[in-house]
Design a protein around this motif. Sequence first.
Motif, PDB file in Angstrom:
ATOM      1  N   HIS A 189       0.836  -1.207   0.000  1.00  0.00           N
ATOM      2  CA  HIS A 189       0.000   0.000   0.000  1.00  0.00           C
ATOM      3  C   HIS A 189       0.871   1.257   0.000  1.00  0.00           C
ATOM      4  O   HIS A 189       0.526   2.263  -0.613  1.00  0.00           O
ATOM      5  N   CYS A 190       2.005   1.176   0.681  1.00  0.00           N
ATOM      6  CA  CYS A 190       2.948   2.295   0.696  1.00  0.00           C
ATOM      7  C   CYS A 190       3.508   2.516  -0.709  1.00  0.00           C
ATOM      8  O   CYS A 190       3.671   3.652  -1.147  1.00  0.00           O
ATOM      9  N   GLY A 191       3.781   1.420  -1.407  1.00  0.00           N
ATOM     10  CA  GLY A 191       4.257   1.513  -2.785  1.00  0.00           C
ATOM     11  C   GLY A 191       3.219   2.152  -3.687  1.00  0.00           C
ATOM     12  O   GLY A 191       3.549   2.953  -4.569  1.00  0.00           O
ATOM     13  N   HIS A 192       1.956   1.800  -3.461  1.00  0.00           N
ATOM     14  CA  HIS A 192       0.880   2.411  -4.244  1.00  0.00           C
ATOM     15  C   HIS A 192       0.827   3.920  -3.962  1.00  0.00           C
ATOM     16  O   HIS A 192       0.695   4.730  -4.886  1.00  0.00           O
ATOM     17  N   ASP A 237       9.770   3.707  17.024  1.00  0.00           N
ATOM     18  CA  ASP A 237       9.326   4.045  18.390  1.00  0.00           C
ATOM     19  C   ASP A 237       8.317   5.191  18.362  1.00  0.00           C
ATOM     20  O   ASP A 237       7.308   5.155  19.074  1.00  0.00           O
ATOM     21  N   LEU A 238       8.579   6.203  17.553  1.00  0.00           N
ATOM     22  CA  LEU A 238       7.653   7.339  17.430  1.00  0.00           C
ATOM     23  C   LEU A 238       6.320   6.865  16.862  1.00  0.00           C
ATOM     24  O   LEU A 238       5.253   7.252  17.346  1.00  0.00           O
ATOM     25  N   PHE A 239       6.357   6.036  15.836  1.00  0.00           N
ATOM     26  CA  PHE A 239       5.160   5.452  15.228  1.00  0.00           C
ATOM     27  C   PHE A 239       4.322   4.752  16.301  1.00  0.00           C
ATOM     28  O   PHE A 239       3.114   4.966  16.402  1.00  0.00           O
ATOM     29  N   ASN A 240       4.970   3.947  17.129  1.00  0.00           N
ATOM     30  CA  ASN A 240       4.265   3.222  18.193  1.00  0.00           C
ATOM     31  C   ASN A 240       3.780   4.158  19.292  1.00  0.00           C
ATOM     32  O   ASN A 240       2.680   3.986  19.813  1.00  0.00           O
ATOM     33  N   GLN A 241       4.582   5.149  19.639  1.00  0.00           N
ATOM     34  CA  GLN A 241       4.202   6.120  20.669  1.00  0.00           C
ATOM     35  C   GLN A 241       2.938   6.886  20.261  1.00  0.00           C
ATOM     36  O   GLN A 241       2.079   7.163  21.092  1.00  0.00           O
ATOM     37  N   LEU A 242       2.825   7.205  18.976  1.00  0.00           N
ATOM     38  CA  LEU A 242       1.644   7.923  18.480  1.00  0.00           C
ATOM     39  C   LEU A 242       0.437   6.996  18.308  1.00  0.00           C
ATOM     40  O   LEU A 242      -0.641   7.456  17.936  1.00  0.00           O
ATOM     41  N   LYS A 243       0.646   5.698  18.555  1.00  0.00           N
ATOM     42  CA  LYS A 243      -0.425   4.693  18.457  1.00  0.00           C
ATOM     43  C   LYS A 243      -1.026   4.629  17.051  1.00  0.00           C
ATOM     44  O   LYS A 243      -2.233   4.502  16.876  1.00  0.00           O
ATOM     45  N   ILE A 244      -0.157   4.729  16.071  1.00  0.00           N
ATOM     46  CA  ILE A 244      -0.583   4.609  14.680  1.00  0.00           C
ATOM     47  C   ILE A 244      -0.804   3.127  14.407  1.00  0.00           C
ATOM     48  O   ILE A 244      -0.001   2.293  14.811  1.00  0.00           O
ATOM     49  N   GLU A 245      -1.896   2.812  13.733  1.00  0.00           N
ATOM     50  CA  GLU A 245      -2.287   1.419  13.589  1.00  0.00           C
ATOM     51  C   GLU A 245      -1.748   0.719  12.346  1.00  0.00           C
ATOM     52  O   GLU A 245      -1.688  -0.512  12.316  1.00  0.00           O
ATOM     53  N   SER A 246      -1.396   1.458  11.313  1.00  0.00           N
ATOM     54  CA  SER A 246      -0.906   0.810  10.095  1.00  0.00           C
ATOM     55  C   SER A 246      -0.184   1.821   9.210  1.00  0.00           C
ATOM     56  O   SER A 246      -0.193   3.017   9.483  1.00  0.00           O
ATOM     57  N   VAL A 247       0.425   1.300   8.182  1.00  0.00           N
ATOM     58  CA  VAL A 247       1.104   2.134   7.194  1.00  0.00           C
ATOM     59  C   VAL A 247       0.401   1.972   5.855  1.00  0.00           C
ATOM     60  O   VAL A 247      -0.242   0.947   5.635  1.00  0.00           O
ATOM     61  N   PRO A 248       0.501   2.952   4.984  1.00  0.00           N
ATOM     62  CA  PRO A 248       1.137   4.246   5.191  1.00  0.00           C
ATOM     63  C   PRO A 248       0.300   5.157   6.089  1.00  0.00           C
ATOM     64  O   PRO A 248      -0.926   5.090   6.090  1.00  0.00           O
ATOM     65  N   SER A 295      -4.628  13.863   9.215  1.00  0.00           N
ATOM     66  CA  SER A 295      -3.892  12.602   9.197  1.00  0.00           C
ATOM     67  C   SER A 295      -4.821  11.498   8.721  1.00  0.00           C
ATOM     68  O   SER A 295      -6.035  11.568   8.919  1.00  0.00           O
ATOM     69  N   THR A 296      -4.239  10.496   8.091  1.00  0.00           N
ATOM     70  CA  THR A 296      -5.022   9.352   7.645  1.00  0.00           C
ATOM     71  C   THR A 296      -4.110   8.149   7.470  1.00  0.00           C
ATOM     72  O   THR A 296      -2.888   8.276   7.424  1.00  0.00           O
ATOM     73  N   LEU A 297      -4.736   6.997   7.380  1.00  0.00           N
ATOM     74  CA  LEU A 297      -4.033   5.744   7.126  1.00  0.00           C
ATOM     75  C   LEU A 297      -4.390   5.249   5.741  1.00  0.00           C
ATOM     76  O   LEU A 297      -5.517   5.429   5.291  1.00  0.00           O
TER      77      LEU A 297
END
Length: 194
Positions: free
Chosen positions: A71-74, A150-161, A175-177
Amino acid sequence: MKSFTRTKTLVLGLTLAVFSLVGSAKEAPTPAVANPVQALEQVSTKAKGFTVGSAASANTVYVMFDAQCSHCGHLWQTTQPLLGKNKFVWIPVAILNPKSGPQGATLLGASNPEQAMVAHEASLMQGKGGTIVMGSMSPAMAAAIKGNTDLFNQLKIESVPFILAKNARTGEVVSTLGALETKALADFVGVDAN
């Protein structure tokens, strides 16, 4: 009979209104973090990424991505028409599998990260697994990927991108996923798609 027809018309009208609202809610990107303003401050000051697009643009779009994420590649592909209007900062994290960190570090540490990302994404799309990593990560690149993750996890982001920006039209931090098509991404960040 008139009462039945009026009730039927009212129910039909309300049903259409509900479906209309549901339809537009599906098209609008879902906010990805509870406090986008705080997330923007943290990502813009703490994350390590590489910049592509218009370096002179006042509009910066941050993308946290995993090098193994299709999805990140897309999203990489759909950002290409917007590079003249935005500055995109691609921030590698390592959450999907053991290749994520080394590939992210290789992209981040490349002499030309944009060119490296183009080759990486082409390899992924061809089913070849992406960038081939030679050797181990340097301590500096390992620390950068760990810090980003660590920052990604600290912000409680659930997925990429994960996409984070200040909308150029409204000034709202958004912000969006997930990957967005070019037009939807342009609307999201507040620029024209053309």
